[in-house]
Scaffold this active site. Structure first.
Site, PDB file in Angstrom:
ATOM      1  N   LYS A 169     131.034  28.977 171.576  1.00 40.42           N
ATOM      2  CA  LYS A 169     130.961  28.677 170.146  1.00 40.42           C
ATOM      3  C   LYS A 169     129.986  27.531 169.870  1.00 40.42           C
ATOM      4  O   LYS A 169     129.345  27.493 168.805  1.00 40.42           O
ATOM      5  CB  LYS A 169     132.351  28.339 169.606  1.00 40.42           C
ATOM      6  CG  LYS A 169     133.267  29.544 169.486  1.00 40.42           C
ATOM      7  CD  LYS A 169     132.779  30.521 168.419  1.00 40.42           C
ATOM      8  CE  LYS A 169     133.795  31.582 168.119  1.00 40.42           C
ATOM      9  NZ  LYS A 169     133.388  32.469 167.006  1.00 40.42           N
ATOM     10  N   TYR A 197     135.479  29.353 175.608  1.00 37.80           N
ATOM     11  CA  TYR A 197     135.428  29.541 174.156  1.00 37.80           C
ATOM     12  C   TYR A 197     134.610  28.432 173.505  1.00 37.80           C
ATOM     13  O   TYR A 197     133.702  28.699 172.695  1.00 37.80           O
ATOM     14  CB  TYR A 197     136.848  29.551 173.604  1.00 37.80           C
ATOM     15  CG  TYR A 197     136.949  29.754 172.115  1.00 37.80           C
ATOM     16  CD1 TYR A 197     136.665  30.995 171.550  1.00 37.80           C
ATOM     17  CD2 TYR A 197     137.346  28.723 171.276  1.00 37.80           C
ATOM     18  CE1 TYR A 197     136.772  31.196 170.177  1.00 37.80           C
ATOM     19  CE2 TYR A 197     137.455  28.917 169.906  1.00 37.80           C
ATOM     20  CZ  TYR A 197     137.172  30.156 169.369  1.00 37.80           C
ATOM     21  OH  TYR A 197     137.273  30.338 168.002  1.00 37.80           O
TER      22      TYR A 197
END
Length: 253
Positions: free
Chosen positions: A159, A155
């Site tokens: 991101k 993640y």
């Protein structure tokens, strides 16, 4: 901001059946915008449209599917005749756990959803409306891009790539389209429930502002960034984290 600050404008918000995406869609409609919302859950999306009111339409689908992205932009343009605002909110935090255990196929999906989809939607919005008429784009990143944490390597990496993409697009699409990021800290969403549910009081107490975030906290930041009040801002990352990055400076009680 006034209730007509975005009157006459149209927006597309992904991942908008709940959480931050729904809160963003609500904030935009409250400011006068028409909104096309997308998500994978058709029933949840239908509920969202009923909640949002007559200026909202739905386009169910998965942002990992390029055909859905084209359809969403096409539907917004067909319904509203314009597309001034794009909010790339849909995301996945899988695979969770140590990167040494990560399934490469799930890792690839994380980048498809969190990085590739925002680029494809930006391209479609640019070609369909923004190249000729301008616009504002906000990518929902994460405060975690400024550090690391256990179990969220995929993640965080995806991101961080999205934040880099935001800055690159801001440079390439200026001066006609502004591209910014909003990076939330810990927010009370279903996706983050596994983090906050078991020990919310302690997590809140560790933040300078004394609480974890709500989706509306992020939505207000997005609404401001896409408005004319932020017309001289592009390529920035607005961190909305309750002061997490400055908590080391808190004085002992």
């Amino acid at each position: 901001m006034g209730c007509a600050a975005l009157a006459g404008r149209a927006a597309l918000v992904t991942g908008a059946s709940r959480g931050i995406g729904l809160a963003v869609a609500e904030a935009l409609t409250e400011a006068g915008a028409a909104v096309c919302v997308t998500a994978r859950d058709p029933d949840g999306l239908a509920d969202a449209v009923r909640r949002l009111g007559p200026r909202a339409i739905a386009c169910p689908g998965d942002v990992a599917d390029p055909a859905h992205l084209d359809e969403a932009v096409s539907r917004a343009l067909s319904a509203f005749g314009r597309l001034d605002i794009l909010v790339n909110n849909a995301a996945t935090n899988a695979p969770l756990g140590p990167l040494m255990d990560a399934d490469p196929l799930v890792w690839r999906t994380a980048f498809t959803v969190n990085v590739e989809a925002p680029l494809r939607l930006t391209q479609a919005a640019w070609r369909g409306w923004m190249r000729e008429h301008g616009g504002a784009i906000v990518n929902i990143c994460t405060e975690g891009t400024h550090g690391v944490g256990p179990g969220i390597g995929a993640y965080g990496a995806s991101k961080t790539a999205l934040l880099r993409l935001t800055r690159q697009l801001a440079a390439e699409l200026a001066p006609y389209v502004r591209v910014n990021a909003v990076s939330p800290g810990l927010v009370r969403t279903e996706m983050a429930r596994f983090v906050w549910e078991s020990d919310e009081p302690a997590l809140a107490a560790a933040l300078p502002l004394g609480r974890i975030g709500e989706p509306d906290d992020v939505a207000r930041a997005v609404r401001w960034l896409v408005s004319d009040e932020a017309s001289w801002i592009t390529g920035t990352d607005l961190v909305v984290d309750g002061g997490r990055r400055v908590r080391a400076g808190l004085r002992p009680a």
